[in-house]
Design a protein around this motif. Structure first.
Motif, PDB file in Angstrom:
ATOM      1  N   ASP A  22      -1.751  -4.945  -2.425  1.00 14.41           N
ATOM      2  CA  ASP A  22      -2.211  -5.390  -1.102  1.00 14.41           C
ATOM      3  C   ASP A  22      -1.125  -5.324  -0.027  1.00 14.41           C
ATOM      4  OD1 ASP A  22      -0.548  -7.493  -1.702  1.00 14.41           O
ATOM      5  OD2 ASP A  22      -2.129  -8.996  -1.813  1.00 14.41           O
ATOM      6  N   GLY A  23      -0.032  -4.609  -0.292  1.00 19.35           N
ATOM      7  CA  GLY A  23       1.030  -4.513   0.699  1.00 19.35           C
ATOM      8  C   GLY A  23       2.125  -5.539   0.468  1.00 19.35           C
ATOM      9  N   VAL A  24       1.824  -6.597  -0.288  1.00 20.87           N
ATOM     10  CA  VAL A  24       2.834  -7.591  -0.664  1.00 20.87           C
ATOM     11  C   VAL A  24       3.121  -7.405  -2.142  1.00 20.87           C
ATOM     12  CG1 VAL A  24       3.412 -10.033  -0.822  1.00 20.87           C
ATOM     13  CG2 VAL A  24       2.062  -9.198   1.114  1.00 20.87           C
ATOM     14  N   LEU A  25       2.116  -7.680  -2.979  1.00 24.70           N
ATOM     15  CA  LEU A  25       2.298  -7.397  -4.403  1.00 24.70           C
ATOM     16  C   LEU A  25       1.965  -5.934  -4.633  1.00 24.70           C
ATOM     17  CD1 LEU A  25      -0.711  -7.258  -5.945  1.00 24.70           C
ATOM     18  CD2 LEU A  25      -0.619  -9.689  -5.507  1.00 24.70           C
ATOM     19  N   SER A  26       2.585  -5.345  -5.631  1.00 29.89           N
ATOM     20  CA  SER A  26       2.398  -3.927  -5.940  1.00 29.89           C
ATOM     21  C   SER A  26       1.772  -3.795  -7.319  1.00 29.89           C
ATOM     22  CB  SER A  26       3.756  -3.213  -5.917  1.00 29.89           C
ATOM     23  OG  SER A  26       3.653  -1.931  -6.506  1.00 29.89           O
ATOM     24  N   TRP A  27       0.608  -3.148  -7.376  1.00 32.91           N
ATOM     25  CA  TRP A  27      -0.032  -2.815  -8.648  1.00 32.91           C
ATOM     26  C   TRP A  27      -0.148  -1.300  -8.663  1.00 32.91           C
ATOM     27  CZ3 TRP A  27      -4.771  -6.676  -8.757  1.00 32.91           C
ATOM     28  CH2 TRP A  27      -4.297  -7.973  -9.012  1.00 32.91           C
TER      29      TRP A  27
ATOM     30  N   GLN B 274      -9.138  -2.246  11.754  1.00 35.12           N
ATOM     31  CA  GLN B 274      -8.169  -1.970  12.817  1.00 35.12           C
ATOM     32  C   GLN B 274      -6.729  -1.985  12.286  1.00 35.12           C
ATOM     33  OE1 GLN B 274      -8.780  -4.873  15.980  1.00 35.12           O
ATOM     34  NE2 GLN B 274     -10.985  -4.726  15.668  1.00 35.12           N
ATOM     35  N   ASN B 275      -6.579  -2.240  10.976  1.00 32.64           N
ATOM     36  CA  ASN B 275      -5.261  -2.383  10.354  1.00 32.64           C
ATOM     37  C   ASN B 275      -4.451  -3.504  10.994  1.00 32.64           C
ATOM     38  OD1 ASN B 275      -5.313  -0.356   8.268  1.00 32.64           O
ATOM     39  ND2 ASN B 275      -5.244   1.165   9.892  1.00 32.64           N
ATOM     40  N   SER B 276      -5.164  -4.528  11.499  1.00 33.09           N
ATOM     41  CA  SER B 276      -4.480  -5.692  12.088  1.00 33.09           C
ATOM     42  C   SER B 276      -4.062  -6.682  11.011  1.00 33.09           C
ATOM     43  CB  SER B 276      -5.400  -6.406  13.077  1.00 33.09           C
ATOM     44  OG  SER B 276      -5.733  -5.537  14.134  1.00 33.09           O
ATOM     45  N   VAL B 277      -4.782  -6.684   9.886  1.00 34.11           N
ATOM     46  CA  VAL B 277      -4.407  -7.533   8.754  1.00 34.11           C
ATOM     47  C   VAL B 277      -4.423  -6.685   7.491  1.00 34.11           C
ATOM     48  CG1 VAL B 277      -5.349  -9.657   9.746  1.00 34.11           C
ATOM     49  CG2 VAL B 277      -6.782  -8.287   8.240  1.00 34.11           C
ATOM     50  N   SER B 278      -3.599  -7.077   6.528  1.00 38.96           N
ATOM     51  CA  SER B 278      -3.588  -6.415   5.225  1.00 38.96           C
ATOM     52  C   SER B 278      -4.281  -7.352   4.240  1.00 38.96           C
ATOM     53  CB  SER B 278      -2.149  -6.152   4.800  1.00 38.96           C
ATOM     54  OG  SER B 278      -2.128  -5.443   3.591  1.00 38.96           O
ATOM     55  N   PRO B 279      -5.438  -6.970   3.700  1.00 40.31           N
ATOM     56  CA  PRO B 279      -6.187  -7.887   2.832  1.00 40.31           C
ATOM     57  C   PRO B 279      -5.489  -8.123   1.497  1.00 40.31           C
ATOM     58  CG  PRO B 279      -7.190  -5.717   2.773  1.00 40.31           C
ATOM     59  CD  PRO B 279      -6.085  -5.661   3.804  1.00 40.31           C
ATOM     60  N   SER B 280      -5.670  -9.324   0.945  1.00 41.26           N
ATOM     61  CA  SER B 280      -5.176  -9.580  -0.417  1.00 41.26           C
ATOM     62  C   SER B 280      -5.991  -8.746  -1.389  1.00 41.26           C
ATOM     63  CB  SER B 280      -5.320 -11.063  -0.770  1.00 41.26           C
ATOM     64  OG  SER B 280      -6.697 -11.397  -0.900  1.00 41.26           O
ATOM     65  N   VAL B 281      -5.511  -8.591  -2.612  1.00 42.16           N
ATOM     66  CA  VAL B 281      -6.240  -7.827  -3.634  1.00 42.16           C
ATOM     67  C   VAL B 281      -7.625  -8.432  -3.846  1.00 42.16           C
ATOM     68  CG1 VAL B 281      -6.310  -7.219  -6.072  1.00 42.16           C
ATOM     69  CG2 VAL B 281      -4.199  -6.960  -4.806  1.00 42.16           C
ATOM     70  N   SER B 282      -7.697  -9.771  -3.948  1.00 44.55           N
ATOM     71  CA  SER B 282      -9.001 -10.387  -4.224  1.00 44.55           C
ATOM     72  C   SER B 282      -9.962 -10.195  -3.055  1.00 44.55           C
ATOM     73  CB  SER B 282      -8.852 -11.870  -4.580  1.00 44.55           C
ATOM     74  OG  SER B 282      -8.248 -12.590  -3.538  1.00 44.55           O
ATOM     75  N   SER B 283      -9.456 -10.275  -1.807  1.00 45.48           N
ATOM     76  CA  SER B 283     -10.322 -10.062  -0.637  1.00 45.48           C
ATOM     77  C   SER B 283     -10.817  -8.626  -0.585  1.00 45.48           C
ATOM     78  CB  SER B 283      -9.578 -10.370   0.658  1.00 45.48           C
ATOM     79  OG  SER B 283      -9.298 -11.733   0.756  1.00 45.48           O
TER      80      SER B 283
ATOM     81  N   MET C 276       0.854  -1.179   0.000  1.00 50.12           N
ATOM     82  CA  MET C 276       0.000   0.000   0.000  1.00 50.12           C
ATOM     83  C   MET C 276       0.899   1.242   0.000  1.00 50.12           C
ATOM     84  SD  MET C 276      -3.014  -1.344   0.368  1.00 50.12           S
ATOM     85  CE  MET C 276      -3.723  -2.875   0.871  1.00 50.12           C
ATOM     86  N   GLU C 277       0.335   2.376  -0.395  1.00 47.12           N
ATOM     87  CA  GLU C 277       1.111   3.602  -0.345  1.00 47.12           C
ATOM     88  C   GLU C 277       1.457   3.895   1.106  1.00 47.12           C
ATOM     89  OE1 GLU C 277      -1.101   6.705  -2.185  1.00 47.12           O
ATOM     90  OE2 GLU C 277      -0.537   6.112  -4.189  1.00 47.12           O
ATOM     91  N   GLU C 278       2.652   4.383   1.316  1.00 50.03           N
ATOM     92  CA  GLU C 278       3.070   4.702   2.677  1.00 50.03           C
ATOM     93  C   GLU C 278       2.140   5.759   3.237  1.00 50.03           C
ATOM     94  OE1 GLU C 278       7.180   5.987   4.777  1.00 50.03           O
ATOM     95  OE2 GLU C 278       7.288   4.807   2.940  1.00 50.03           O
ATOM     96  N   GLY C 279       1.669   5.531   4.451  1.00 49.90           N
ATOM     97  CA  GLY C 279       0.798   6.505   5.073  1.00 49.90           C
ATOM     98  C   GLY C 279      -0.668   6.343   4.720  1.00 49.90           C
ATOM     99  N   PHE C 280      -1.019   5.473   3.784  1.00 50.30           N
ATOM    100  CA  PHE C 280      -2.426   5.285   3.428  1.00 50.30           C
ATOM    101  C   PHE C 280      -3.077   4.390   4.476  1.00 50.30           C
ATOM    102  CE2 PHE C 280      -6.189   3.651   1.464  1.00 50.30           C
ATOM    103  CZ  PHE C 280      -6.672   4.728   0.738  1.00 50.30           C
ATOM    104  N   ASP C 281      -4.139   4.883   5.096  1.00 49.15           N
ATOM    105  CA  ASP C 281      -4.807   4.158   6.167  1.00 49.15           C
ATOM    106  C   ASP C 281      -5.972   3.357   5.597  1.00 49.15           C
ATOM    107  OD1 ASP C 281      -6.219   3.297   8.408  1.00 49.15           O
ATOM    108  OD2 ASP C 281      -5.650   5.066   9.573  1.00 49.15           O
ATOM    109  N   VAL C 282      -5.707   2.106   5.243  1.00 46.25           N
ATOM    110  CA  VAL C 282      -6.722   1.246   4.624  1.00 46.25           C
ATOM    111  C   VAL C 282      -7.908   1.060   5.562  1.00 46.25           C
ATOM    112  CG1 VAL C 282      -7.199  -1.086   3.782  1.00 46.25           C
ATOM    113  CG2 VAL C 282      -5.071   0.051   3.158  1.00 46.25           C
TER     114      VAL C 282
END
Length: 200
Positions: free
Chosen positions: A88-93, A41-50, A1-7
């Motif tokens: 999604d924080g792992v892969l970058s699109w 809560q930003n406890s998990v970073s969702p995959s793109v599909s999720s 995700m972009e740095e500082g972006f609060d998903v």
């Protein structure tokens, strides 16, 4: 995700604007209640599909989720740091011209580190997509057919077919891709695959 972006905060804002409880959104998106809660809560970073599944239930496009307001005058050129991250924080699109009004295609600069995966839920959306592998290797599944592509190899398929991208190698894979209409990153009619409770 972009740095500082609060998903989490962005998802909570959109959910509350639509007067949906976490439970109702989870039901619509066919994910567990805890999935919505943990993302907010930003406890998990969702995959793109999720994330896409959840945003489709709002409905909000991935572009609108990350990009914010559109400028009044579209421009022709974009520097690397101006591309909008929708990964999604792992892969970058990184999406070109994310805020451009009436954009008719999506052009993405994609980076898959080793082990990156678009998600266990296969992606399905209107349109067609294609791309060229710039470096590394990527395993692509389209409608049950699997191929591993290397630098210089390319793909092109109907995006309504269930598909998945996975880097099973030990080096980063870089792809430049396009899809039209921009249904993946801009919402639109999405074919749901009926997997309830699956989380990527």
């Amino acid at each position: 995700m972009e740095e500082g972006f609060d998903v989490g905060a962005r998802l909570r804002q959109l959910r509350q604007e639509r007067q949906l409880s976490q439970r109702e959104l989870a039901k619509r998106a066919q994910v567990t209640n805890s999935t919505i809660s943990l993302i907010e809560q930003n406890s998990v970073s969702p995959s793109v599909s999720s994330l896409k599944k959840i945003l489709d239930a709002l409905p909000v496009s991935i572009t609108a989720f990350f990009a914010g307001e559109e400028p009044s005058h579209p421009r022709p050129f974009y520097r690397a740091e101006e591309l909008t991250e929708i990964g999604d924080g792992v892969l970058s699109w990184r999406l070109v011209a994310a805020r451009r009004p009436d954009r008719r295609m999506s052009v993405l600069h994609e980076r898959y580190p080793p082990g990156a995966d678009s998600g266990e839920d296969m992606l399905e959306h209107d349109g067609e997509e294609g791309g060229v592998v710039i470096s590394g290797h990527i395993e692509i599944t389209v409608n049950g057919e699997v191929a591993v592509l290397s630098a210089g190899d390319a793909y092109y398929f109907d995006s309504r077919l269930p598909h998945r991208f996975r880097n099973a190698g030990d080096t980063e894979c870089v792809i430049v891709s396009a899809n039209t209409p921009p249904s993946f990153s801009d919402g639109g009619e999405v074919l749901h695959h009926g997997q309830s409770g699956a989380e990527g």
